[in-house]
Design an enzyme around this catalytic site. Structure first.
Site, PDB file in Angstrom:
ATOM      1  N   LYS A   1       7.393   0.991 -10.554  1.00  0.00           N
ATOM      2  CA  LYS A   1       7.336   2.082  -9.570  1.00  0.00           C
ATOM      3  C   LYS A   1       8.644   2.128  -8.785  1.00  0.00           C
ATOM      4  O   LYS A   1       9.176   1.081  -8.398  1.00  0.00           O
ATOM      5  CB  LYS A   1       6.152   1.840  -8.626  1.00  0.00           C
ATOM      6  CG  LYS A   1       5.914   2.964  -7.628  1.00  0.00           C
ATOM      7  CD  LYS A   1       4.741   2.628  -6.707  1.00  0.00           C
ATOM      8  CE  LYS A   1       4.412   3.776  -5.769  1.00  0.00           C
ATOM      9  NZ  LYS A   1       3.310   3.443  -4.841  1.00  0.00           N
TER      10      LYS A   1
ATOM     11  N   SER B   1      -0.287   6.905  -4.792  1.00  0.00           N
ATOM     12  CA  SER B   1       1.079   7.321  -5.023  1.00  0.00           C
ATOM     13  C   SER B   1       1.684   6.760  -6.318  1.00  0.00           C
ATOM     14  O   SER B   1       2.633   7.330  -6.842  1.00  0.00           O
ATOM     15  CB  SER B   1       1.955   6.893  -3.848  1.00  0.00           C
ATOM     16  OG  SER B   1       1.980   5.480  -3.725  1.00  0.00           O
TER      17      SER B   1
ATOM     18  N   SER C   1      -3.061   3.206  -3.448  1.00  0.00           N
ATOM     19  CA  SER C   1      -2.046   3.780  -4.336  1.00  0.00           C
ATOM     20  C   SER C   1      -1.914   3.116  -5.702  1.00  0.00           C
ATOM     21  O   SER C   1      -1.214   3.643  -6.564  1.00  0.00           O
ATOM     22  CB  SER C   1      -0.680   3.786  -3.648  1.00  0.00           C
ATOM     23  OG  SER C   1      -0.593   4.851  -2.740  1.00  0.00           O
TER      24      SER C   1
END
Lengths: 495, 95
Positions: free
Chosen positions: A78, A153, A177
């Site tokens: 990420k 996210s 997330s």
């Protein structure tokens, strides 16, 4: 079976037997990315040359007799985690072009274990969001239905793993997330206990809640990654110095006698019928495996959302003060130094980040601190006490991860509060700092449903064990998104 | 809790966010709605409840004051838009 479809466990077996090399495996995944990512858009940055170099190095290490659980395994990261020499934007325009001069501790650990890093995945800007629609660059598409969000996210990481564009991935979880996108994309994911994994090099959002987690296509893969990244780090004073157990030893398909609580507040009106049905069925499966299931109450559950949306933005407003156009990233000078700050921050941050900075600044400002921030911290205590009490009676709690399956792109973006409500089942565990694991447990409207397994602080082995036992008894984790026809379409289009 | 335009401007200035008039109006409505929802926590009696700032039983983590290698200065400055003599260059703060 194509190489990109392998789980870590399968790939590791073939690598150990010498039937495949990491270079072959990495090349297959890079080709998959090349063929598919124009549609899925999981990656912000792909680094094929670096990945192939690392794969070559992994093969050389294996030839020299070395072995680790992740040696030669291609993974996605990420884009909120610092990677030395590789652009790290946090999905924000304000960090466009930022190249970290150092590796996050988790990245250093993955490199030491010989994992192959494919690139950086899309995220809501600074991990603030539930759909990747708040990314400053583009929205990632759910591999199961390209018109839907992958969740957020860490939506890029979840979509990459679901689509075969990585064998596993790192994400971060502040209020859900990792767990919410794992559920939306039909993969396994873990948010470890706060303090279990070092946050050094994870760009800060809300420091009392942020935790790095992992995605995989099966529970064993998540356990393998967690085993590498977990542990005390002197560079993160909130990482806790307790031994890291062997997570792979926790993978026993036997949960007889295990006490599992079902929090009644998580089965409320408004939950999508198909999601509730899948969860009820999953709970029956756990009972069938010998778990002792009973209802439990977590009475302060409904206060988690308001408490979270005061605490997290307050911490964010302080953490994001560092983006001033002086040290890195976007810089839009003005007449005075202060004008430069206003310009850079006003134009560099996207709408949701500005919204949360405003909200947090307000909650911390003179005259409102006691009524909002301090009050929310007291509510946090009550929420934590709910869980402490529940774990006196139960080894694990089982809930839906989200009230609904992945929603359509654009459906909730205009109404921030309705977007925040998609996280109602993941926020309370974050405030309590406990471990949360997600595994696929059914389908509704053609989209995956995820079961959330909660355990007390540092009880990751119990969460993994319940998840593994459930997985061994069901087939949901073997379903793959219907993407291949679409890839062919794209190839036809190219000709 | 309905926010006034002046309050929105005050918060934006505290946070050093340059906002357009349209943004200010948008945030006024959205933040008001979110705060109205958040007011739900006022229903709870928390008189005797201590606040939780961190879930960890930690306080003031100290380390030995030992010199260890730092990142090379040129690497750290490489991302800065304006640099002079190994320093970040900024506009005059006073004046």
């Amino acid at each position: 079976m194509a190489l990109y479809e392998l789980t870590i466990r399968e790939a590791r077996a073939l690598l150990r037997k010498g039937e495949i090399t990491s270079v072959e495996l990495t090349r297959a995944v890079l080709e998959r990315i090349e063929a598919l990512d124009a549609k899925v858009r999981a990656y912000l940055t792909v680094t094929p040359e670096l990945a192939l170099e690392q794969a070559k190095a992994a093969d050389a290490r294996r030839a020299a007799g070395e072995d680790t659980p992740l040696l030669g395994i291609p993974m996605a990261i990420k884009d909120v985690i610092c990677t030395k020499g590789v652009e790290t934007t946090c999905g924000s325009r304000i960090l466009k072009g930022f190249v970290p001069p150092y590796d996050a501790t988790v990245i250093a650990k993955l490199r030491a274990a010989g994992a192959v890093l494919l690139g950086k995945t899309n995220t809501d800007e600074f991990a603030m969001g539930s759909s990747t629609e708040n990314s400053g660059y583009f929205t990632t598409h759910n591999p199961w239905d390209l018109t839907r969000v992958p969740g957020g996210s860490s939506g890029g990481s979840a979509a990459a793993v679901a689509a075969g564009e990585a064998l596993a991935a790192l994400g971060s979880d502040t209020g859900g997330s990792v767990r919410q996108p794992a559920a939306f994309c039909g993969v396994a994911g873990i948010k470890p206990t706060y303090g279990r994994v070092s946050r050094y090099g994870l760009v800060a959002f809300a420091s009392s809640l942020d935790q790095i987690g992992a995605f995989g296509r099966e529970v064993a893969d998540v356990a393998s990654v967690l085993g590498i990244i977990a542990g005390y780090d002197p560079r993160d004073s909130t990482s806790v110095n307790v031994p890291v157990p062997n997570y792979e030893e926790a993978l026993m398909p036997d949960i007889r006698g295990m006490r599992i609580g079902i929090p009644k507040e998580y089965f409320v009106e408004g939950i999508q019928p198909g999601v509730e049905k899948a969860l009820r069925e999953a709970i029956r499966t756990l009972e069938g495996l010998g778990a002792v299931v009973d209802e439990v109450s977590l009475p302060h559950t409904s206060y988690a959302l308001p408490a979270y949306y005061l605490i997290a933005p307050a911490e964010a407003s302080a953490n994001l003060a560092r983006y001033d156009g002086v040290k890195y990233g976007l810089s839009i000078p003005g007449e005075t130094m202060w004008d430069g700050y206003r310009n850079t921050r006003g134009q560099g941050f996207g709408p949701e980040v500005k919204r949360r900075i405003m909200l947090g600044t307000y909650a911390l400002s003179a005259g409102y601190y006691d009524a909002y921030y301090l009050k929310a911290q007291k509510v946090r205590t009550l929420i934590k006490q709910d869980f402490d009490k529940a774990f006196e009676r139960f080894d694990a709690l089982v809930t839906p991860t989200t009230p609904m399956v992945a929603f359509k792109i654009g459906e909730k973006i205009a109404d921030p509060l309705s977007m925040y409500l998609t996280d109602i089942f993941t926020l309370a565990p974050s405030l309590a700092g406990i471990c949360g694991m997600v595994v696929p447990c059914g389908m509704a409207d053609g989209m995956p449903v995820g079961m959330q397994i909660l355990t007390g602080a540092f009880q990751e082995p119990t969460a993994l064990r319940v998840a593994y036992a459930y997985e061994q008894a069901t087939e949901w984790h073997k379903l793959r998104p219907p993407l291949d026809g679409k890839v062919e379409d794209k190839e036809v289009m190219r000709q | 809790m309905k926010l006034s335009l002046e309050q929105v401007e005050h918060i934006a200035e505290l946070a050093k966010l340059g906002l357009t008039d349209e943004e200010k109006e948008g945030y006024r409505a959205q933040l008001s709605a979110i705060l109205e929802y958040a007011d739900m926590i006022q229903q709870l009696d928390t008189e005797a409840i201590p606040p939780t700032a961190t879930v960890l039983p930690l306080r003031n983590v100290m380390r030995d004051d030992e010199v260890t290698p730092s990142l090379p200065v040129e690497d750290v400055l490489a991302n800065a838009p304006d640099v002079e003599d190994n320093c970040f260059r900024v506009k005059a703060i006073l004046g």
